[in-house]
Design an enzyme around this catalytic site. Sequence first.
Site, PDB file in Angstrom:
ATOM      1  N   ASN A  62     -10.490  -2.550  -5.968  1.00  0.00           N
ATOM      2  CA  ASN A  62      -9.687  -1.718  -6.882  1.00  0.00           C
ATOM      3  C   ASN A  62     -10.360  -1.528  -8.244  1.00  0.00           C
ATOM      4  O   ASN A  62     -10.020  -0.611  -8.988  1.00  0.00           O
ATOM      5  CB  ASN A  62      -8.278  -2.298  -7.076  1.00  0.00           C
ATOM      6  CG  ASN A  62      -7.377  -2.119  -5.871  1.00  0.00           C
ATOM      7  OD1 ASN A  62      -6.455  -2.903  -5.646  1.00  0.00           O
ATOM      8  ND2 ASN A  62      -7.608  -1.080  -5.077  1.00  0.00           N
ATOM      9  N   ASP A  74       0.833  -1.202   0.000  1.00  0.00           N
ATOM     10  CA  ASP A  74       0.000   0.000   0.000  1.00  0.00           C
ATOM     11  C   ASP A  74       0.867   1.251   0.000  1.00  0.00           C
ATOM     12  O   ASP A  74       1.957   1.260   0.577  1.00  0.00           O
ATOM     13  CB  ASP A  74      -0.923  -0.010   1.230  1.00  0.00           C
ATOM     14  CG  ASP A  74      -2.078   0.952   1.072  1.00  0.00           C
ATOM     15  OD1 ASP A  74      -2.363   1.369  -0.071  1.00  0.00           O
ATOM     16  OD2 ASP A  74      -2.697   1.300   2.092  1.00  0.00           O
TER      17      ASP A  74
HETATM   18  C1  IPE Z   1      -1.151   0.116  -3.586  1.00  0.00           C
HETATM   19  O1  IPE Z   1      -1.013   1.495  -3.622  1.00  0.00           O
HETATM   20  C2  IPE Z   1      -1.158  -0.505  -4.952  1.00  0.00           C
HETATM   21  C3  IPE Z   1      -2.441  -1.044  -5.411  1.00  0.00           C
HETATM   22  C4  IPE Z   1      -3.602  -0.957  -4.824  1.00  0.00           C
HETATM   23  C5  IPE Z   1      -2.411  -1.748  -6.678  1.00  0.00           C
HETATM   24  P1  IPE Z   1      -2.279   2.452  -3.680  1.00  0.00           P
HETATM   25  O2  IPE Z   1      -2.617   2.676  -5.107  1.00  0.00           O
HETATM   26  O3  IPE Z   1      -3.368   1.918  -2.824  1.00  0.00           O
HETATM   27  O4  IPE Z   1      -1.681   3.780  -3.055  1.00  0.00           O
HETATM   28  P2  IPE Z   1      -2.375   4.817  -2.061  1.00  0.00           P
HETATM   29  O5  IPE Z   1      -2.998   4.042  -0.947  1.00  0.00           O
HETATM   30  O6  IPE Z   1      -3.374   5.566  -2.876  1.00  0.00           O
HETATM   31  O7  IPE Z   1      -1.256   5.683  -1.585  1.00  0.00           O
HETATM   32 MG    MG Z   2      -4.059   2.277  -0.888  1.00  0.00          MG
END
Ligand code: IPE
Ligand code: MG
Length: 222
Positions: free
Chosen positions: A50, A2
């Site tokens: 996601n 994360d």
């Molecule tokens: C993690 O980083 C990667 C994935 C979910 C693929 P994020 O995209 O969640 O990054 P933040 O939480 O917005 O900083």
């Molecule tokens: Mg994240």
Amino acid sequence: MDGNGRWAKERGLPRAEGHRAGADSVREVMDACKELGVKYLTLYAFSSENWNRPEAEIEALMALLDRFLDEKAEELDKQNVRLQAIGQIDRLPASTRERLTRIQEHTKGNDSMTLVLALSYGAREEITAAARSIAEAAIAGTISPEEITPELFARHLYTADIPDPDLLIRTSGEMRISNFLLWQISYSEIVIVKKMWPDFRQGDLFAAVEEYKRRHRRFGAL
Ligand code: IPE
Ligand code: MG
């Protein structure tokens, strides 16, 4: 994994740059785990939730994943690593599914380490799917309700042949699980690291393992 987006934002970069830098952390952590003799490494790369991100970001993530798979396919096999994907794989783009199927098939006999990619993964979806398949078996008469034990239930999860994690590492300092392996982490040790994922490298992995070694695991007993 994360914090890719925040890592990029702190630097005035687009989020996709954070994901790209995060892919380098994946490469380092994989090598570090291999070096330590870790038998199973599971990476939470893309969650069921996601899918709610903007289309352009999803496309960037899938392109990175495809590139990672192309680049690593041969190396994984050479390093005797088996690849396994868990999640709602049928929701992924055809190009990604095709790569996953091919590499999983090609590396299925490898036994030095299993790299588990959690893709389009959500623990609630996984548990619901397991309940559904058990219910179907019960209706078909191949299972009776008394036979439903935790062990049987676990055999209906995506992780049927994968042991429960000993250690769960979450980066970016967030103190939550976010729908990850809810069943399997019942007794996992949790290490929360403040660093954003793109800053999490080999030394950080070693430090997390050292922290794990200081824990006293009792599994509810004395
Ligand atoms: C993690 O980083 C990667 C994935 C979910 C693929 P994020 O995209 O969640 O990054 P933040 O939480 O917005 O900083
Ligand atoms: Mg994240």
